[in-house]
Design a protein around this motif. Structure first.
Motif, PDB file in Angstrom:
ATOM      1  N   GLU A 192       0.829  -1.206   0.000  1.00 54.07           N
ATOM      2  CA  GLU A 192       0.000   0.000   0.000  1.00 54.07           C
ATOM      3  C   GLU A 192       0.865   1.258   0.000  1.00 54.07           C
ATOM      4  OE1 GLU A 192      -3.213   0.032   2.876  1.00 54.07           O
ATOM      5  OE2 GLU A 192      -3.212  -2.157   2.855  1.00 54.07           O
ATOM      6  N   ILE A 193       1.940   1.245   0.759  1.00 51.02           N
ATOM      7  CA  ILE A 193       2.851   2.389   0.807  1.00 51.02           C
ATOM      8  C   ILE A 193       3.511   2.576  -0.562  1.00 51.02           C
ATOM      9  CG2 ILE A 193       5.013   3.236   1.803  1.00 51.02           C
ATOM     10  CD1 ILE A 193       4.130   1.830   4.439  1.00 51.02           C
ATOM     11  N   THR A 194       3.939   1.494  -1.162  1.00 52.63           N
ATOM     12  CA  THR A 194       4.566   1.555  -2.487  1.00 52.63           C
ATOM     13  C   THR A 194       3.595   2.134  -3.509  1.00 52.63           C
ATOM     14  OG1 THR A 194       5.978  -0.325  -1.948  1.00 52.63           O
ATOM     15  CG2 THR A 194       5.691   0.192  -4.286  1.00 52.63           C
ATOM     16  N   ALA A 195       2.358   1.695  -3.471  1.00 55.74           N
ATOM     17  CA  ALA A 195       1.348   2.203  -4.394  1.00 55.74           C
ATOM     18  C   ALA A 195       1.080   3.683  -4.154  1.00 55.74           C
ATOM     19  CB  ALA A 195       0.055   1.396  -4.262  1.00 55.74           C
ATOM     20  N   LEU A 196       1.031   4.103  -2.901  1.00 56.86           N
ATOM     21  CA  LEU A 196       0.796   5.506  -2.565  1.00 56.86           C
ATOM     22  C   LEU A 196       1.934   6.380  -3.090  1.00 56.86           C
ATOM     23  CD1 LEU A 196      -0.767   7.741  -1.127  1.00 56.86           C
ATOM     24  CD2 LEU A 196       0.451   7.125   0.968  1.00 56.86           C
ATOM     25  N   VAL A 197       3.160   5.942  -2.883  1.00 56.53           N
ATOM     26  CA  VAL A 197       4.322   6.691  -3.368  1.00 56.53           C
ATOM     27  C   VAL A 197       4.273   6.811  -4.890  1.00 56.53           C
ATOM     28  CG1 VAL A 197       6.840   6.616  -3.598  1.00 56.53           C
ATOM     29  CG2 VAL A 197       5.776   6.175  -1.386  1.00 56.53           C
ATOM     30  N   ALA A 198       3.908   5.731  -5.572  1.00 57.59           N
ATOM     31  CA  ALA A 198       3.816   5.753  -7.031  1.00 57.59           C
ATOM     32  C   ALA A 198       2.743   6.736  -7.491  1.00 57.59           C
ATOM     33  CB  ALA A 198       3.524   4.352  -7.566  1.00 57.59           C
ATOM     34  N   ARG A 199       1.589   6.742  -6.822  1.00 60.24           N
ATOM     35  CA  ARG A 199       0.517   7.685  -7.178  1.00 60.24           C
ATOM     36  C   ARG A 199       0.955   9.115  -6.953  1.00 60.24           C
ATOM     37  NH1 ARG A 199      -2.776   3.847  -4.631  1.00 60.24           N
ATOM     38  NH2 ARG A 199      -2.959   5.141  -2.768  1.00 60.24           N
ATOM     39  N   GLN A 200       1.694   9.377  -5.876  1.00 65.64           N
ATOM     40  CA  GLN A 200       2.175  10.730  -5.604  1.00 65.64           C
ATOM     41  C   GLN A 200       3.153  11.186  -6.682  1.00 65.64           C
ATOM     42  OE1 GLN A 200       3.634  10.192  -1.610  1.00 65.64           O
ATOM     43  NE2 GLN A 200       1.785  11.055  -0.707  1.00 65.64           N
ATOM     44  N   ARG A 201       4.031  10.294  -7.110  1.00 67.31           N
ATOM     45  CA  ARG A 201       4.978  10.627  -8.187  1.00 67.31           C
ATOM     46  C   ARG A 201       4.233  10.944  -9.473  1.00 67.31           C
ATOM     47  NH1 ARG A 201       9.226   5.879  -6.944  1.00 67.31           N
ATOM     48  NH2 ARG A 201      10.348   6.922  -5.275  1.00 67.31           N
ATOM     49  N   GLU A 202       3.238  10.113  -9.792  1.00 67.14           N
ATOM     50  CA  GLU A 202       2.449  10.336 -11.001  1.00 67.14           C
ATOM     51  C   GLU A 202       1.721  11.671 -10.933  1.00 67.14           C
ATOM     52  OE1 GLU A 202      -0.066   6.936 -11.353  1.00 67.14           O
ATOM     53  OE2 GLU A 202       1.595   5.579 -11.787  1.00 67.14           O
ATOM     54  N   GLN A 203       1.192  12.000  -9.755  1.00 66.37           N
ATOM     55  CA  GLN A 203       0.477  13.262  -9.578  1.00 66.37           C
ATOM     56  C   GLN A 203       1.426  14.446  -9.773  1.00 66.37           C
ATOM     57  OE1 GLN A 203      -2.787  13.840  -9.226  1.00 66.37           O
ATOM     58  NE2 GLN A 203      -2.408  16.032  -9.184  1.00 66.37           N
ATOM     59  N   ARG A 204       2.624  14.375  -9.181  1.00 64.79           N
ATOM     60  CA  ARG A 204       3.600  15.469  -9.337  1.00 64.79           C
ATOM     61  C   ARG A 204       4.017  15.612 -10.790  1.00 64.79           C
ATOM     62  NH1 ARG A 204       5.783  13.439  -4.422  1.00 64.79           N
ATOM     63  NH2 ARG A 204       7.413  12.384  -5.583  1.00 64.79           N
ATOM     64  N   LEU A 205       4.205  14.499 -11.477  1.00 68.49           N
ATOM     65  CA  LEU A 205       4.568  14.538 -12.889  1.00 68.49           C
ATOM     66  C   LEU A 205       3.453  15.191 -13.701  1.00 68.49           C
ATOM     67  CD1 LEU A 205       6.460  13.834 -15.218  1.00 68.49           C
ATOM     68  CD2 LEU A 205       5.352  11.592 -15.321  1.00 68.49           C
TER      69      LEU A 205
END
Length: 65
Positions: free
Chosen positions: A7-20
């Motif tokens: 879940e943490i890994t998925a959250l970090v990935a979503r945050q990166r995608e959002q910033r991009l």
């Protein structure tokens, strides 16, 4: 903690995608800004304080040294 890792890994990935996505949107707004050309011309209009492309013929930013 191990159970939460996916879940943490998925959250970090979503945050990166959002910033991009936010960065891409900001760049698009910048490219479409009608005042951008006027801002870029300021350097050539005020050579006493700025420089512009014609001051460095043949130079490419990020080129090989």
């Amino acid at each position: 903690m191990t159970a939460l890792q996916p879940e943490i890994t998925a959250l970090v990935a979503r945050q990166r995608e959002q910033r991009l996505a936010e960065g891409v949107a900001a760049e698009a707004r910048h490219q479409l800004d009608p005042a951008d050309a006027a801002f870029a011309a300021l350097a050539c209009d005020h050579p006493e304080t700025c420089s512009c492309d014609r001051d460095y013929p043949g130079w490419a930013p990020g080129g090989v040294r």
